[in-house]
Motif scaffolding. Structure first.
Motif, PDB file in Angstrom:
ATOM      1  N   ALA A   5      35.591  46.787  31.038  1.00  0.00           N
ATOM      2  CA  ALA A   5      35.733  45.383  31.446  1.00  0.00           C
ATOM      3  C   ALA A   5      36.659  45.251  32.648  1.00  0.00           C
ATOM      4  O   ALA A   5      36.338  44.538  33.604  1.00  0.00           O
ATOM      5  CB  ALA A   5      36.247  44.539  30.277  1.00  0.00           C
ATOM      6  N   ILE A   6      37.795  45.931  32.614  1.00  0.00           N
ATOM      7  CA  ILE A   6      38.724  45.819  33.739  1.00  0.00           C
ATOM      8  C   ILE A   6      38.129  46.468  34.981  1.00  0.00           C
ATOM      9  O   ILE A   6      38.328  45.986  36.101  1.00  0.00           O
ATOM     10  CB  ILE A   6      40.127  46.397  33.406  1.00  0.00           C
ATOM     11  CG1 ILE A   6      41.161  45.999  34.469  1.00  0.00           C
ATOM     12  CG2 ILE A   6      40.107  47.888  33.235  1.00  0.00           C
ATOM     13  CD1 ILE A   6      41.476  44.542  34.528  1.00  0.00           C
ATOM     14  N   ASP A   7      37.351  47.525  34.799  1.00  0.00           N
ATOM     15  CA  ASP A   7      36.661  48.149  35.931  1.00  0.00           C
ATOM     16  C   ASP A   7      35.647  47.177  36.532  1.00  0.00           C
ATOM     17  O   ASP A   7      35.565  47.032  37.761  1.00  0.00           O
ATOM     18  CB  ASP A   7      35.983  49.442  35.485  1.00  0.00           C
ATOM     19  CG  ASP A   7      35.400  50.212  36.648  1.00  0.00           C
ATOM     20  OD1 ASP A   7      36.141  50.500  37.615  1.00  0.00           O
ATOM     21  OD2 ASP A   7      34.195  50.512  36.594  1.00  0.00           O
ATOM     22  N   SER A   8      34.897  46.489  35.683  1.00  0.00           N
ATOM     23  CA  SER A   8      33.928  45.498  36.170  1.00  0.00           C
ATOM     24  C   SER A   8      34.635  44.365  36.898  1.00  0.00           C
ATOM     25  O   SER A   8      34.183  43.908  37.945  1.00  0.00           O
ATOM     26  CB  SER A   8      33.106  44.937  35.005  1.00  0.00           C
ATOM     27  OG  SER A   8      32.288  45.938  34.449  1.00  0.00           O
ATOM     28  N   ALA A   9      35.745  43.911  36.341  1.00  0.00           N
ATOM     29  CA  ALA A   9      36.497  42.827  36.981  1.00  0.00           C
ATOM     30  C   ALA A   9      37.033  43.258  38.341  1.00  0.00           C
ATOM     31  O   ALA A   9      37.059  42.456  39.278  1.00  0.00           O
ATOM     32  CB  ALA A   9      37.639  42.371  36.077  1.00  0.00           C
ATOM     33  N   SER A  10      37.435  44.522  38.450  1.00  0.00           N
ATOM     34  CA  SER A  10      37.954  44.991  39.740  1.00  0.00           C
ATOM     35  C   SER A  10      36.862  45.009  40.802  1.00  0.00           C
ATOM     36  O   SER A  10      37.155  44.993  41.996  1.00  0.00           O
ATOM     37  CB  SER A  10      38.582  46.387  39.603  1.00  0.00           C
ATOM     38  OG  SER A  10      37.582  47.368  39.433  1.00  0.00           O
ATOM     39  N   ASN A  11      35.616  45.003  40.363  1.00  0.00           N
ATOM     40  CA  ASN A  11      34.469  44.910  41.265  1.00  0.00           C
ATOM     41  C   ASN A  11      33.917  43.484  41.319  1.00  0.00           C
ATOM     42  O   ASN A  11      32.809  43.264  41.818  1.00  0.00           O
ATOM     43  CB  ASN A  11      33.372  45.894  40.839  1.00  0.00           C
ATOM     44  CG  ASN A  11      33.787  47.325  41.035  1.00  0.00           C
ATOM     45  OD1 ASN A  11      34.283  47.684  42.101  1.00  0.00           O
ATOM     46  ND2 ASN A  11      33.615  48.152  40.021  1.00  0.00           N
TER      47      ASN A  11
END
Length: 114
Positions: free
Chosen positions: A35-41
């Motif tokens: 989720a945090i990886d997706s948010a960073s994108n």
């Protein structure tokens, strides 16, 4: 949970329960970091879906843990287990990570608005 006639918790069942807590907490952790990886994108739709998935897993892990602890509160002897202690520690750690990651995603959303 299987309760013996002497009102004690079966040790093998406690190990199974411990592994369920660890499994669900681990699955939640994996979803949280995705989720945090997706948010960073700036893919907040996926991030929010993954947060929900993580929450579902944490809810299940917490339910299993709480049911076990309630037995002891009812006077049913629950043996000490290093594995159950580890499961509780894992759950608590992932819950803290969840709180931090949710806040980080809020920040990414604010950055994305600008």
């Amino acid at each position: 949970m299987e309760i013996n006639h002497d009102k004690s918790v079966d040790v093998e069942k406690l190990a199974t329960i411990s592994m369920q807590v660890i499994l669900h907490a681990g699955n939640a952790r994996a979803s949280l970091f995705k989720a945090i990886d997706s948010a960073s994108n700036y893919d907040f739709k996926i991030a929010d879906e993954l947060l929900e998935t993580a929450n579902d897993d944490l809810t299940e892990a917490h339910r299993v843990q709480t049911e076990t602890m309630q037995l002891e509160a009812e006077g049913i002897q629950v043996p000490y287990s290093v594995l159950f202690s580890h499961a509780q520690d894992t759950l608590m750690t992932v819950k803290s990570e969840q709180n931090l990651i949710k806040e980080m995603i809020k920040l990414y959303k604010r950055i994305g608005e600008k």
